[in-house]
Design an enzyme around this catalytic site. Structure first.
Site, PDB file in Angstrom:
ATOM      1  N   HIS A 199       0.831  -1.204   0.000  1.00 52.50           N
ATOM      2  CA  HIS A 199       0.000   0.000   0.000  1.00 52.50           C
ATOM      3  C   HIS A 199       0.867   1.256   0.000  1.00 52.50           C
ATOM      4  O   HIS A 199       0.611   2.202  -0.764  1.00 52.50           O
ATOM      5  CB  HIS A 199      -0.906   0.003   1.235  1.00 52.50           C
ATOM      6  N   GLU A 200       1.896   1.271   0.833  1.00 50.55           N
ATOM      7  CA  GLU A 200       2.787   2.439   0.872  1.00 50.55           C
ATOM      8  C   GLU A 200       3.546   2.588  -0.437  1.00 50.55           C
ATOM      9  O   GLU A 200       3.786   3.707  -0.898  1.00 50.55           O
ATOM     10  CB  GLU A 200       3.764   2.314   2.047  1.00 50.55           C
ATOM     11  N   HIS A 233       2.984   8.993  -6.765  1.00 47.73           N
ATOM     12  CA  HIS A 233       3.857  10.156  -6.850  1.00 47.73           C
ATOM     13  C   HIS A 233       4.680  10.118  -8.129  1.00 47.73           C
ATOM     14  O   HIS A 233       4.862  11.142  -8.806  1.00 47.73           O
ATOM     15  CB  HIS A 233       4.776  10.199  -5.628  1.00 47.73           C
ATOM     16  N   HIS A 241       1.577   4.506  -2.867  1.00 49.63           N
ATOM     17  CA  HIS A 241       1.720   5.966  -2.776  1.00 49.63           C
ATOM     18  C   HIS A 241       2.954   6.440  -3.554  1.00 49.63           C
ATOM     19  O   HIS A 241       2.924   7.487  -4.209  1.00 49.63           O
ATOM     20  CB  HIS A 241       1.839   6.391  -1.315  1.00 49.63           C
TER      21      HIS A 241
END
Length: 231
Positions: free
Chosen positions: A102-103, A110, A106
Protein backbone atom coordinates in the site's frame (compact mmCIF):
# COMPACT_ATOMS: atom_id res chain seq x y z
CA UNK A 1 -21.68 35.00 23.79
CA UNK A 2 -21.24 31.86 21.70
CA UNK A 3 -22.42 28.64 23.44
CA UNK A 4 -19.11 26.86 23.05
CA UNK A 5 -17.86 25.99 26.50
CA UNK A 6 -20.92 24.38 28.01
CA UNK A 7 -22.94 21.33 27.09
CA UNK A 8 -25.43 21.55 24.28
CA UNK A 9 -27.18 19.04 22.08
CA UNK A 10 -24.69 19.44 19.25
CA UNK A 11 -22.13 17.54 21.35
CA UNK A 12 -23.83 14.43 19.98
CA UNK A 13 -22.03 15.17 16.71
CA UNK A 14 -18.65 15.11 18.44
CA UNK A 15 -19.60 11.91 20.26
CA UNK A 16 -20.70 10.28 17.01
CA UNK A 17 -17.40 11.18 15.37
CA UNK A 18 -15.47 9.73 18.31
CA UNK A 19 -17.48 6.51 18.11
CA UNK A 20 -16.82 6.17 14.38
CA UNK A 21 -13.07 6.64 14.74
CA UNK A 22 -12.90 4.26 17.71
CA UNK A 23 -14.79 1.55 15.83
CA UNK A 24 -12.60 2.00 12.75
CA UNK A 25 -9.45 1.80 14.86
CA UNK A 26 -10.67 -1.35 16.59
CA UNK A 27 -11.52 -2.87 13.19
CA UNK A 28 -8.10 -2.35 11.65
CA UNK A 29 -6.30 -3.53 14.78
CA UNK A 30 -8.33 -6.73 15.04
CA UNK A 31 -8.11 -7.44 11.30
CA UNK A 32 -4.36 -6.83 11.23
CA UNK A 33 -3.93 -9.02 14.28
CA UNK A 34 -5.82 -11.87 12.62
CA UNK A 35 -3.94 -11.80 9.34
CA UNK A 36 -0.66 -10.77 10.95
CA UNK A 37 -0.41 -14.41 12.01
CA UNK A 38 -0.81 -15.74 8.46
CA UNK A 39 2.60 -16.19 6.84
CA UNK A 40 2.96 -15.66 3.10
CA UNK A 41 3.95 -18.78 1.18
CA UNK A 42 6.53 -16.74 -0.76
CA UNK A 43 8.51 -16.20 2.45
CA UNK A 44 9.02 -12.55 1.55
CA UNK A 45 9.31 -9.96 4.29
CA UNK A 46 7.37 -6.73 3.94
CA UNK A 47 10.64 -4.90 3.20
CA UNK A 48 11.53 -7.46 0.50
CA UNK A 49 8.10 -7.04 -1.09
CA UNK A 50 8.40 -3.25 -1.01
CA UNK A 51 11.82 -3.32 -2.67
CA UNK A 52 10.55 -5.67 -5.37
CA UNK A 53 7.45 -3.57 -6.07
CA UNK A 54 9.44 -0.35 -6.36
CA UNK A 55 11.99 -1.99 -8.63
CA UNK A 56 9.31 -3.51 -10.90
CA UNK A 57 7.83 -0.03 -11.32
CA UNK A 58 11.16 1.52 -12.21
CA UNK A 59 11.43 3.46 -8.95
CA UNK A 60 15.04 3.46 -7.77
CA UNK A 61 15.28 6.70 -5.80
CA UNK A 62 12.91 5.84 -2.92
CA UNK A 63 14.63 4.81 0.31
CA UNK A 64 13.00 2.36 2.71
CA UNK A 65 13.45 2.91 6.45
CA UNK A 66 12.27 1.26 9.62
CA UNK A 67 10.20 3.34 12.05
CA UNK A 68 8.95 2.68 15.55
CA UNK A 69 5.40 1.74 16.41
CA UNK A 70 2.49 -0.33 15.17
CA UNK A 71 0.83 0.60 11.86
CA UNK A 72 2.87 3.79 11.68
CA UNK A 73 3.82 2.99 8.08
CA UNK A 74 3.87 6.00 5.75
CA UNK A 75 5.40 7.51 2.63
CA UNK A 76 6.84 11.04 2.38
CA UNK A 77 6.63 12.20 -1.26
CA UNK A 78 8.78 15.31 -0.79
CA UNK A 79 11.69 13.21 0.53
CA UNK A 80 10.93 10.02 -1.41
CA UNK A 81 11.18 8.04 1.81
CA UNK A 82 9.05 5.02 2.67
CA UNK A 83 8.76 4.05 6.34
CA UNK A 84 7.71 0.60 7.56
CA UNK A 85 6.79 0.15 11.21
CA UNK A 86 8.41 -2.34 13.60
CA UNK A 87 5.48 -4.73 13.20
CA UNK A 88 5.69 -4.56 9.41
CA UNK A 89 9.34 -4.28 8.37
CA UNK A 90 10.64 -7.83 8.96
CA UNK A 91 7.28 -9.57 9.05
CA UNK A 92 6.42 -12.23 6.46
CA UNK A 93 2.68 -12.02 7.15
CA UNK A 94 0.17 -11.27 4.41
CA UNK A 95 -1.01 -8.32 6.48
CA UNK A 96 2.45 -6.74 6.65
CA UNK A 97 3.13 -7.36 2.96
CA UNK A 98 -0.21 -5.74 2.12
CA UNK A 99 0.59 -2.65 4.19
CA UNK A 100 4.05 -2.34 2.61
CA UNK A 101 2.53 -2.70 -0.86
CA UNK A 102 0.00 0.00 0.00
CA UNK A 103 2.79 2.44 0.87
CA UNK A 104 4.51 1.52 -2.38
CA UNK A 105 1.22 2.41 -4.03
CA UNK A 106 1.72 5.97 -2.78
CA UNK A 107 5.25 6.02 -4.19
CA UNK A 108 3.88 4.88 -7.55
CA UNK A 109 1.17 7.56 -7.41
CA UNK A 110 3.86 10.16 -6.85
CA UNK A 111 5.99 8.77 -9.65
CA UNK A 112 3.21 8.77 -12.26
CA UNK A 113 1.69 12.08 -11.15
CA UNK A 114 -1.63 10.68 -9.94
CA UNK A 115 -3.96 13.71 -10.02
CA UNK A 116 -5.46 13.50 -6.49
CA UNK A 117 -2.01 13.23 -4.88
CA UNK A 118 -0.80 16.22 -6.92
CA UNK A 119 -3.81 18.21 -5.71
CA UNK A 120 -3.19 17.04 -2.15
CA UNK A 121 0.42 18.24 -2.25
CA UNK A 122 -0.71 21.63 -3.53
CA UNK A 123 -3.40 22.00 -0.87
CA UNK A 124 -1.52 20.52 2.08
CA UNK A 125 0.45 23.60 3.23
CA UNK A 126 -2.65 25.80 3.30
CA UNK A 127 -4.89 23.08 4.76
CA UNK A 128 -2.29 22.27 7.42
CA UNK A 129 -2.25 25.90 8.56
CA UNK A 130 -6.04 25.93 8.60
CA UNK A 131 -6.24 22.71 10.56
CA UNK A 132 -3.78 23.98 13.20
CA UNK A 133 -5.00 27.57 13.55
CA UNK A 134 -8.69 27.27 12.73
CA UNK A 135 -9.80 26.09 16.14
CA UNK A 136 -7.75 28.61 18.21
CA UNK A 137 -9.03 31.47 16.03
CA UNK A 138 -12.57 30.18 16.33
CA UNK A 139 -12.32 29.94 20.11
CA UNK A 140 -10.94 33.49 20.39
CA UNK A 141 -13.75 34.76 18.21
CA UNK A 142 -16.31 33.01 20.41
CA UNK A 143 -14.78 34.19 23.68
CA UNK A 144 -14.77 37.83 22.60
CA UNK A 145 -17.90 37.56 20.41
CA UNK A 146 -16.07 38.76 17.32
CA UNK A 147 -18.17 37.54 14.40
CA UNK A 148 -15.61 38.00 11.58
CA UNK A 149 -12.98 36.11 13.62
CA UNK A 150 -15.43 33.24 14.13
CA UNK A 151 -16.06 33.06 10.38
CA UNK A 152 -12.34 33.00 9.67
CA UNK A 153 -11.89 30.21 12.22
CA UNK A 154 -14.67 28.13 10.67
CA UNK A 155 -13.28 28.68 7.18
CA UNK A 156 -9.77 27.68 8.23
CA UNK A 157 -11.05 24.59 10.03
CA UNK A 158 -12.96 23.75 6.85
CA UNK A 159 -9.66 23.63 4.97
CA UNK A 160 -8.53 20.89 7.35
CA UNK A 161 -11.71 18.98 6.53
CA UNK A 162 -11.00 19.42 2.83
CA UNK A 163 -7.64 17.65 3.03
CA UNK A 164 -9.34 14.73 4.81
CA UNK A 165 -11.72 14.38 1.87
CA UNK A 166 -8.96 14.63 -0.74
CA UNK A 167 -7.08 11.88 1.11
CA UNK A 168 -9.85 9.30 0.61
CA UNK A 169 -9.39 8.57 -3.13
CA UNK A 170 -5.62 8.60 -2.63
CA UNK A 171 -5.76 5.90 0.03
CA UNK A 172 -8.21 3.68 -1.81
CA UNK A 173 -6.27 3.98 -5.05
CA UNK A 174 -3.03 3.02 -3.27
CA UNK A 175 -4.72 -0.09 -1.85
CA UNK A 176 -6.12 -1.06 -5.26
CA UNK A 177 -2.68 -0.65 -6.83
CA UNK A 178 -1.16 -2.78 -4.08
CA UNK A 179 -3.64 -5.62 -4.52
CA UNK A 180 -3.24 -5.61 -8.29
CA UNK A 181 0.56 -5.71 -8.08
CA UNK A 182 0.60 -8.48 -5.46
CA UNK A 183 -1.75 -10.49 -7.65
CA UNK A 184 0.01 -9.94 -10.97
CA UNK A 185 3.49 -10.64 -9.57
CA UNK A 186 2.39 -13.73 -7.66
CA UNK A 187 3.88 -12.47 -4.42
CA UNK A 188 0.65 -13.56 -2.76
CA UNK A 189 -1.71 -16.35 -3.76
CA UNK A 190 -5.40 -15.73 -4.43
CA UNK A 191 -6.28 -17.08 -0.98
CA UNK A 192 -3.69 -14.83 0.66
CA UNK A 193 -4.96 -11.83 -1.30
CA UNK A 194 -8.38 -12.33 0.26
CA UNK A 195 -6.94 -11.69 3.72
CA UNK A 196 -4.73 -8.84 2.55
CA UNK A 197 -7.72 -7.16 0.92
CA UNK A 198 -9.61 -7.30 4.23
CA UNK A 199 -6.67 -5.64 6.01
CA UNK A 200 -6.41 -2.83 3.47
CA UNK A 201 -10.16 -2.27 3.40
CA UNK A 202 -10.20 -2.04 7.20
CA UNK A 203 -7.34 0.47 7.02
CA UNK A 204 -9.33 2.48 4.49
CA UNK A 205 -12.22 2.72 6.92
CA UNK A 206 -10.02 4.63 9.36
CA UNK A 207 -9.67 7.42 6.79
CA UNK A 208 -13.41 7.41 6.12
CA UNK A 209 -14.12 7.63 9.85
CA UNK A 210 -11.58 10.43 10.29
CA UNK A 211 -13.12 12.43 7.45
CA UNK A 212 -16.62 11.84 8.84
CA UNK A 213 -15.54 13.00 12.31
CA UNK A 214 -14.01 16.15 10.83
CA UNK A 215 -17.19 16.90 8.88
CA UNK A 216 -19.31 16.39 12.00
CA UNK A 217 -17.08 18.79 13.96
CA UNK A 218 -17.40 21.38 11.22
CA UNK A 219 -21.17 20.87 11.14
CA UNK A 220 -21.33 21.51 14.89
CA UNK A 221 -19.40 24.73 14.48
CA UNK A 222 -21.74 25.90 11.73
CA UNK A 223 -24.82 25.07 13.83
CA UNK A 224 -23.49 26.94 16.87
CA UNK A 225 -22.52 30.04 14.89
CA UNK A 226 -25.85 30.06 13.05
CA UNK A 227 -27.78 29.74 16.33
CA UNK A 228 -25.85 32.68 17.73
CA UNK A 229 -26.72 34.80 14.70
CA UNK A 230 -30.38 33.81 15.02
CA UNK A 231 -30.35 34.85 18.68
Amino acid sequence: MYPFFYYDRTYILILLGAILTTLASAKINSTYRNYGNVRAKSGLTAKDAAERILRLNGITDVKIYRTRGHLTDHYIPSKKELYLSDTTYDSTSIAAIGVAAHECGHAIQHEVGYTPIVISQMLYPLCSIGSNLGMPILILGMIFSIGPLVKIGVLMFGLGVLISLVTLPIEYNASNRALQILDETGMLTSDELYGTKKVLRAAGLTYVASAAAAILSLLRMLILTRNERDD
